[in-house]
Scaffold this active site. Structure first.
Site, PDB file in Angstrom:
ATOM      1  N   GLY A   1      27.851  12.294  33.031  1.00 12.31           N
ATOM      2  CA  GLY A   1      28.521  11.129  33.606  1.00 12.31           C
ATOM      3  C   GLY A   1      29.000  10.203  32.519  1.00 12.31           C
ATOM      4  O   GLY A   1      28.564  10.311  31.367  1.00 12.31           O
TER       5      GLY A   1
ATOM      6  N   CYS B   1      23.660  16.442  29.516  1.00 13.13           N
ATOM      7  CA  CYS B   1      24.374  15.351  28.873  1.00 13.13           C
ATOM      8  C   CYS B   1      23.823  13.988  29.347  1.00 13.13           C
ATOM      9  O   CYS B   1      22.704  13.645  29.017  1.00 13.13           O
ATOM     10  CB  CYS B   1      25.862  15.512  29.127  1.00 13.13           C
ATOM     11  SG  CYS B   1      26.829  14.481  28.032  1.00 13.13           S
ATOM     12  N   TYR B   2      24.555  13.237  30.153  1.00 10.63           N
ATOM     13  CA  TYR B   2      23.988  11.974  30.651  1.00 10.63           C
ATOM     14  C   TYR B   2      22.676  12.253  31.390  1.00 10.63           C
ATOM     15  O   TYR B   2      21.725  11.467  31.309  1.00 10.63           O
ATOM     16  CB  TYR B   2      24.986  11.264  31.573  1.00 10.63           C
ATOM     17  CG  TYR B   2      24.437   9.966  32.150  1.00 10.63           C
ATOM     18  CD1 TYR B   2      24.397   8.805  31.387  1.00 10.63           C
ATOM     19  CD2 TYR B   2      23.947   9.914  33.451  1.00 10.63           C
ATOM     20  CE1 TYR B   2      23.870   7.624  31.902  1.00 10.63           C
ATOM     21  CE2 TYR B   2      23.419   8.738  33.976  1.00 10.63           C
ATOM     22  CZ  TYR B   2      23.388   7.600  33.195  1.00 10.63           C
ATOM     23  OH  TYR B   2      22.867   6.433  33.704  1.00 10.63           O
TER      24      TYR B   2
ATOM     25  N   HIS C   1      27.511  20.736  27.836  1.00  8.20           N
ATOM     26  CA  HIS C   1      27.866  21.100  29.215  1.00  8.20           C
ATOM     27  C   HIS C   1      27.917  22.622  29.360  1.00  8.20           C
ATOM     28  O   HIS C   1      28.926  23.238  29.024  1.00  8.20           O
ATOM     29  CB  HIS C   1      29.240  20.516  29.563  1.00  8.20           C
ATOM     30  CG  HIS C   1      29.213  19.044  29.773  1.00  8.20           C
ATOM     31  ND1 HIS C   1      28.953  18.467  30.989  1.00  8.20           N
ATOM     32  CD2 HIS C   1      29.383  18.018  28.910  1.00  8.20           C
ATOM     33  CE1 HIS C   1      28.979  17.155  30.884  1.00  8.20           C
ATOM     34  NE2 HIS C   1      29.239  16.850  29.618  1.00  8.20           N
TER      35      HIS C   1
ATOM     36  N   GLU D   1      28.342  24.280  31.973  1.00  7.24           N
ATOM     37  CA  GLU D   1      29.168  24.710  33.112  1.00  7.24           C
ATOM     38  C   GLU D   1      30.632  24.920  32.750  1.00  7.24           C
ATOM     39  O   GLU D   1      31.381  25.506  33.514  1.00  7.24           O
ATOM     40  CB  GLU D   1      29.068  23.703  34.267  1.00  7.24           C
ATOM     41  CG  GLU D   1      29.543  22.290  33.967  1.00  7.24           C
ATOM     42  CD  GLU D   1      28.485  21.438  33.268  1.00  7.24           C
ATOM     43  OE1 GLU D   1      27.479  22.006  32.811  1.00  7.24           O
ATOM     44  OE2 GLU D   1      28.682  20.223  33.161  1.00  7.24           O
TER      45      GLU D   1
ATOM     46  N   GLY E   1      48.820  28.517  59.467  1.00  6.39           N
ATOM     47  CA  GLY E   1      49.236  29.740  58.801  1.00  6.39           C
ATOM     48  C   GLY E   1      48.630  29.835  57.420  1.00  6.39           C
ATOM     49  O   GLY E   1      48.734  30.854  56.755  1.00  6.39           O
TER      50      GLY E   1
ATOM     51  N   VAL F   1      45.333  29.768  54.681  1.00  6.64           N
ATOM     52  CA  VAL F   1      44.107  30.548  54.667  1.00  6.64           C
ATOM     53  C   VAL F   1      42.960  29.809  55.376  1.00  6.64           C
ATOM     54  O   VAL F   1      42.236  30.401  56.171  1.00  6.64           O
ATOM     55  CB  VAL F   1      43.679  30.844  53.202  1.00  6.64           C
ATOM     56  CG1 VAL F   1      42.385  31.638  53.173  1.00  6.64           C
ATOM     57  CG2 VAL F   1      44.771  31.618  52.503  1.00  6.64           C
ATOM     58  N   ASP F   2      42.827  28.502  55.119  1.00  5.39           N
ATOM     59  CA  ASP F   2      41.643  27.793  55.612  1.00  5.39           C
ATOM     60  C   ASP F   2      41.584  27.766  57.141  1.00  5.39           C
ATOM     61  O   ASP F   2      40.577  28.146  57.739  1.00  5.39           O
ATOM     62  CB  ASP F   2      41.614  26.349  55.084  1.00  5.39           C
ATOM     63  CG  ASP F   2      41.707  26.315  53.578  1.00  5.39           C
ATOM     64  OD1 ASP F   2      41.416  27.350  52.952  1.00  5.39           O
ATOM     65  OD2 ASP F   2      42.086  25.265  53.030  1.00  5.39           O
TER      66      ASP F   2
ATOM     67  N   LYS G   1      37.283  26.946  47.953  1.00  5.52           N
ATOM     68  CA  LYS G   1      38.448  27.743  48.336  1.00  5.52           C
ATOM     69  C   LYS G   1      38.226  29.259  48.122  1.00  5.52           C
ATOM     70  O   LYS G   1      38.525  30.061  48.999  1.00  5.52           O
ATOM     71  CB  LYS G   1      39.660  27.286  47.514  1.00  5.52           C
ATOM     72  CG  LYS G   1      40.956  27.915  47.915  1.00  5.52           C
ATOM     73  CD  LYS G   1      41.660  27.027  48.895  1.00  5.52           C
ATOM     74  CE  LYS G   1      42.934  27.639  49.406  1.00  5.52           C
ATOM     75  NZ  LYS G   1      43.478  26.838  50.504  1.00  5.52           N
TER      76      LYS G   1
END
Ligand code: XMP
Length: 518
Positions: free
Chosen positions: A57, A84-85, A175, A177, A229, A231-232, A374
Site C-alpha cells: 500500500g 511490502c507495506y 511484491h 505477485e 451477447g 461472455v458475462d 474474467k
C-alpha cells in the site's frame, strides 16, 4: 454454499492487490480481498480465514490514522504473509521497527540472495543463488520483530525475506505477485501449502455450488436476464438455466448498434443450442430515432442507457411472476465499488449497465459470477459447454457501435462501419491473430477525404482501426501489427467497403487514450 477453505487478503491500497488474488486463484485457492477498514473482529469471526495476506500500500505506518488490521489478526493462529507495506505493518505491530524512507526508497528490479537457514516458504525458489524480485517501497524495516529471523537479503533490503516459523508469520519486502518477480508464484504456492489449502477451488466445484445457491435463492420464482451477447451475461444465463430451467427468461435488446450478424448469432446460440426462453426485442428504430442528431458522447451514452432500461422494463413486464433480475457482475466490479481508494473519482465515461433497474422494478438480484474474474468466467463457460468461439469473443461495449461512430450517428454510417469491421476481423482471424488481441474494432470517423479510384475522384469516409492488448481494460497498449498486415487490410477495406476511401491505424495507448473512441 460450501465455501471451501478461505484465504483473506487485507487490502491496504496497493495497485497490485488484485494480482495476489489472481495468483491464488490460479492455485485453486478461494480468496477474497477486503479493504482494511472493513475487517473488524466480527468480520474475522464470520469469515474464518485459514490464512491471511496483508497487501502492500502507499501509506506510511507513521502517518496519522495509518491503515492497520485489527490487532486480533495476529491471534487467529493462522499463517500470515505480509507484503511490502504489509511487512511494515507486521513489524510495527509485533515489536519491530520501521524507518522513514528518506533517501532509501527503492523501486524496481532487485536481486535477493538466500541466507543459509532454510525456510519452507522458499522451497524450490532459489534454484540459482539469487532471485529477481520487484521492490516498490518508501519506508523500510530497520529492526525485525522478536521471534522473526532473516532468510533472504538484497543489497538495499537486509530484511527482504523474514519469518517467525513457530507462528507461521512471513513478511517480505518485495511484491511476489507481479510479473517482474518471475518465480513469485512459487512463494504463494508454498504459503498456501503450508497453510493447509488443498486446492479445492475448481470450476467444476464452483459450478455445482453456484447451481445449488441459485436454486436456494430463487425457489420456484421467475428470473429475467438481460443478454448483451457478451461472455458475462451469456455465461450467467446458461448457468442459471442449468439451475432453474424454464423459470429463466432472457431478454436480448437489439438497439440497432450491433455488429454484422451479431443479433442472429446470439439469438440462435441461445435458442438452438440451449433452448433457453428468449425474447428478441428488435428496437433498432426506437434507439436510432432517439439518437438522431446527437453527437455528444455522454449524451449518446445516457440516451442509450435510459432507453435500454425502458425497453428492458417493457418486456420484463410481460413475464409474469418475475421476482429476480440476473446480472453478470464480476468480482473486479465488486472490489472496485468497495476498494481502498473508493474507486475512480472522476467520471471518464458513463458506462452502460442496468443499474437502477432492480430498485425501480422491485426486483432482487441474482449475480452468480460475483466471485469470479474474467478469465474464470471463461473457464466456467467452457465447463458449461459454451462454444470456444463464443467464449473467446472480444469484449463489446453496451452502447455498441454508437461509440465507434464519433459525431452524429446515421444508418448509412453504421452500415459502412459494420462492413469495415467485418473485413477487419476477418483479416485478423485469417492471420491467426484473433486470440492474441484483447479487443479489435473499426471506428468510422466524422470526416470525408478525397481519394482517387480507377480514374475517378472519391469523397468518402475515413476510418480508424483499433487493436489493443490489455489485462482488464483499465490500461492498454496498441497491438504491433506488421506493416504487411496493415497494408493488406487497408486495401481490402477500401476495395470491399463502399463509402470508405482512407484507413488509419490508431497507435494510442491507454492512458492517455481510452480504448473506445467515445
Ligand atoms: P474504455 O473506452 O473506457 O473501454 O477504455 C474499456 C473497456 O470497456 C468497454 N466499454 C464498455 N463496456 N459498457 C460496457 O459494457 C460501456 O458503456 C462501455 N464503454 C466502454 C470497452 O469496449 C473496453 O473493452
Amino acid at each position: 454454499m460450501t465455501h471451501h477453505d478461505r484465504l483473506l487478503i487485507i487490502d491496504f491500497g496497493s495497485q497490485v492487490t488484485q494480482l495476489i488474488a489472481r495468483r491464488l486463484r490460479e492455485l485453486n485457492v478461494y480468496c477474497e480481498i477486503h479493504p482494511f477498514q472493513n475487517v473488524s473482529d466480527a468480520f474475522l469471526e464470520e469469515f474464518k480465514p485459514k490464512a491471511v495476506i496483508l497487501s502492500g500500500g502507499p501509506s506510511s505506518v507513521f502517518a496519522d490514522g495509518a491503515p492497520m488490521p485489527p490487532a486480533s489478526i495476529f491471534d487467529l493462529k493462522v499463517p500470515i504473509l505480509g507484503i511490502c507495506y504489509g511487512q511494515q505493518v507486521m513489524m510495527h505491530c509485533l515489536g519491530g521497527k520501521v524507518e522513514r524512507g528518506h533517501g532509501t526508497a527503492e523501486f524496481g528490479r532487485a536481486f535477493v540472495t538466500p541466507k543459509d537457514t532454510k525456510l519452507s516458504l522458499l522451497d524450490g525458489w532459489f534454484e540459482k543463488d539469487k532471485e529477481q524480485v520487484w521492490m516498490s517501497h518508501g519506508d523500510h524495516v530497520s529492526e525485525i520483530a522478536p521471534g522473526f529471523e532473516v532468510y533472504g537479503t538484497s543489497p538495499n533490503a537486509p530484511f527482504a525475506i523474514t519469518a517467525d516459523i513457530s507462528r507461521k508469520f512471513f513478511a517480505v519486502q518485495f511484491h511476489p505477485e507481479v510479473h517482474h518477480t518471475p518465480n513469485g508464484k512459487k512463494l504463494y504456492e508454498n504459503f498456501v501449502r503450508l497453510a493447509g489449502f488443498t486446492g479445492d477451488w475448481t470450476m467444476g466445484a464452483y459450478r455445482d455450488d453456484a447451481i445449488a445457491k441459485i436454486r436456494g435463492q430463487v425457489g420456484d420464482k421467475k428470473v429475467i436476464c438481460g443478454l448483451s451477447g457478451g461472455v458475462d451475461s451469456s455465461v450467467a444465463a446458461v448457468l442459471i438455466h442449468e439451475a432453474i430451467g424454464d423459470q429463466l427468461t432472457c431478454v436480448f435488446v437489439d438497439h440497432g448498434l450491433l455488429r454484422q450478424n451479431e443479433a442472429d448469432e446470439v439469438v440462435s446460440m441461445f435458442r438452438d443450442n440451449y433452448n433457453i426462453p428468449l425474447i428478441h426485442a428488435d428496437e433498432a428504430d426506437l434507439f436510432l430515432n432517439e439518437l438522431e442528431g446527437v453527437s455528444d458522447p455522454e449524451t449518446k451514452r445516457k440516451t442509450i442507457g435510459k432507453l435500454f432500461i425502458d425497453v428492458f422494463q417493457k418486456y420484463a413486464n410481460t413475464i409474469e411472476g418475475a421476482e429476480f433480475l440476473a446480472q453478470g457482475t464480476l468480482y473486479p466490479d465488486v472490489i472496485e465499488s468497495v476498494s481502498f481508494s473508493g474507486g475512480p473519482s472522476v467520471t471518464i465515461k458513463s458506462h452502460h449497465n442496468v443499474g437502477g433497474l432492480p430498485e425501480k422494478m422491485g426486483l432482487k438480484l441474482v449475480e452468480p459470477l460475483r466471485e469470479l474474474f474474467k478469465d474464470e468466467v471463461r473457464a466456467l463457460g467452457r465447463e458449461l459447454g459454451l462454444p470456444d468461439s463464443f467464449i473467446g469473443r472480444h469484449p463489446f461495449p453496451g452502447p455498441g457501435l454508437a461509440i465507434r461512430c464519433p459525431g452524429e450517428i446515421t444508418r448509412d454510417k453504421l452500415d459502412i462501419l459494420r462492413k469495415a469491421d467485418a473485413v477487419y476481423i476477418d483479416q485478423i482471424r485469417k492471420h491467426g491473430l484473433y486470440d492474441e488481441i484483447w479487443q479489435a474494432f473499426v471506428a468510422i470517423l466524422p470526416v470525408r477525404t478525397v481519394g482517387v479510384m480507377g480514374d475517378y475522384r472519391t469523397y468518402d469516409y475515413a476510418c480508424a482501426l483499433r487493436a489493443v492488448n490489455s489485462v482488464d481494460g483499465m490500461t492498454a497498449d496498441y497491438f504491433p501489427f506488421s506493416h504487411e498486415f496493415l497494408g493488406e487490410t487497408a486495401t481490402r477495406i477500401i476495395n470491399e467497403v463502399q463509402g470508405i476511401n482512407r484507413v488509419t491505424y490508431d497507435i494510442t495507448s491507454k492512458p492517455p487514450g481510452t480504448i473506445e473512441w467515445e
